[in-house]
Scaffold this active site. Structure first.
Site, short mmCIF file in Angstrom:
data_model
loop_
_atom_site.label_atom_id
_atom_site.label_comp_id
_atom_site.label_asym_id
_atom_site.label_seq_id
_atom_site.Cartn_x
_atom_site.Cartn_y
_atom_site.Cartn_z
CE LYS A 105 25.18 -5.77 -9.62
NZ LYS A 105 24.12 -4.83 -9.28
CD GLN A 162 22.70 -11.16 -17.11
OE1 GLN A 162 22.42 -10.12 -18.06
NE2 GLN A 162 23.58 -12.17 -17.63
CE1 TYR A 177 25.58 -8.13 -12.04
CE2 TYR A 177 26.61 -10.00 -10.97
CZ TYR A 177 25.75 -9.25 -11.18
OH TYR A 177 24.57 -9.28 -10.66
CG ASN A 235 -2.04 1.01 0.85
OD1 ASN A 235 -2.72 0.87 -0.40
ND2 ASN A 235 -2.72 1.66 1.75
CG ASN A 287 16.68 -4.08 -9.47
OD1 ASN A 287 17.14 -5.08 -9.27
ND2 ASN A 287 15.99 -3.62 -10.69
#
Length: 346
Positions: free
Chosen positions: A221, A257, A217, A66, A134
């Site tokens: 990260k 991915q 990658y 909500n 994200n």
């Protein structure tokens, strides 16, 4: 045995238990489910890449809880339209769920556009309670962005640096006006541990060089985790602990991915990832650690693995000198591109 259980819980979507829920394998104090997110009425969130994959799971969960408004920062109008249609047709969500989405089209390698989006958000809301960083480029081959930077580092790290810098004043305002904690979640990965040993962010080369698909990658990260811990340290030292910065690992999740894009760097070996489909996490399992970070912790600086397990992360991620170097060079690279950072302490 506990390590094996945690590894399954963190990375897989099924478990050899009666319930089949891998998250039940961790100690009770580290269990968490999306049903525990709580009521988010009156609050506002932002999710980069919030229209598909794990980001869709985050946005859906926020709406189900909500929340008043979710800013979704992403590239594709087609995909956000599909997401809005799915939200509108989902009986679990408020009837006006799709109308609670505010889409901002943005390429995270375009740092001037990122700043513009942040300015628009500052004008369109007087609060921001949750920021989930994200959006990311996954395991793919090396390419340079418009500024000559490795596109993994540009999208996964530097674009979010620009966004967070521009929205920190709004986060601070929310703390002050609402007398509440706000939370910033950075998506990292346990693959950060596979960053090559010679990467230490001591030169700009660590923002540009080709290391191979998986290591590229991993490097980005690691940067995300270093940056999250840097912000937590600096804000805590300044006495501003009501902005809670944490990073998370989602696990191996069933997304484009891991199903499609993985074939770009690994045309044949990518099929091994496809064989894992029956045991990959769903996007909703994959967003559990992020939603925990977005709604529950009162302290930051953690690396949270599914469902809510705090882990040390790679040794490098706890190196404060490396955190400082990363942010110093990040700022330098961004400002050379004509974008001035004004908020992040250096």
């Amino acid at each position: 045995m506990q390590t094996v259980k945690h590894t399954i819980a963190e990375n897989l979507g099924v478990a050899p238990t009666l319930s089949g829920d891998p998250h039940q394998l961790v100690d009770p104090q580290h269990q968490f489910s999306l049903d525990q997110v709580g009521d988010l009425s009156g609050k506002v969130a932002l999710v980069t890449g919030g229209s598909e994959g794990i980001g869709f799971g985050c946005t859906h969960t926020l709406l189900k809880s909500n929340i008043d408004k979710v800013f979704v920062v992403s590239l594709s109008e087609e995909i956000i339209s599909q997401a809005k249609n799915a939200f509108a047709e989902d009986d679990e969500l408020p009837k006006d769920a799709a109308a609670r989405i505010v889409w901002k089209q943005c390429d995270l390698t375009d740092w001037k556009r990122v700043q513009q989006v942040a300015r628009e958000i500052n004008q369109e809301t007087d609060r921001l309670d949750i920021l989930i960083a994200n959006a990311a480029k996954g395991i793919m081959t090396h390419s340079l962005d418009r500024n000559g930077i490795d596109s993994h580092m540009s999208i996964n790290h530097l674009g979010h640096v620009v966004l967070i810098d521009a929205l920190l004043p709004l986060l601070n305002k929310t703390v002050k006006d609402q007398q509440t904690k706000v939370r910033v979640v950075s998506f990292s990965s346990n693959l950060a541990a596979q960053t090559p040993n010679d990467v230490d962010f001591a030169t700009e080369e660590d923002f540009k060089s080709d290391l191979g698909a998986q290591a590229l990658y991993a490097r980005s990260k690691l940067a995300d985790l270093l940056f999250s811990r840097y912000l937590n340290r600096k804000y805590s030292q300044a006495g501003h602990s009501d902005i809670v910065f944490n990073a998370c690992h989602p696990g191996v999740v069933d997304t484009r991915q891991t199903n499609v894009w993985i074939h770009e760097p690994f045309p044949i070996l990518g099929y091994a990832w496809n064989l894992l489909n029956p045991i990959k996490k769903s996007i909703f399992q994959g967003c559990v650690s992020a939603m925990y970070c977005a709604t529950q912790p009162t302290k930051g600086g953690n690396f949270i693995c599914p469902p809510a397990v705090p882990e040390d992360g790679p040794e490098k991620s706890r190196d404060e000198e490396m955190q400082d170097r990363l942010v110093r060079f990040s700022k330098q690279i961004i400002e050379l591109a004509g974008v001035t950072l004004t908020t992040i302490p250096v």
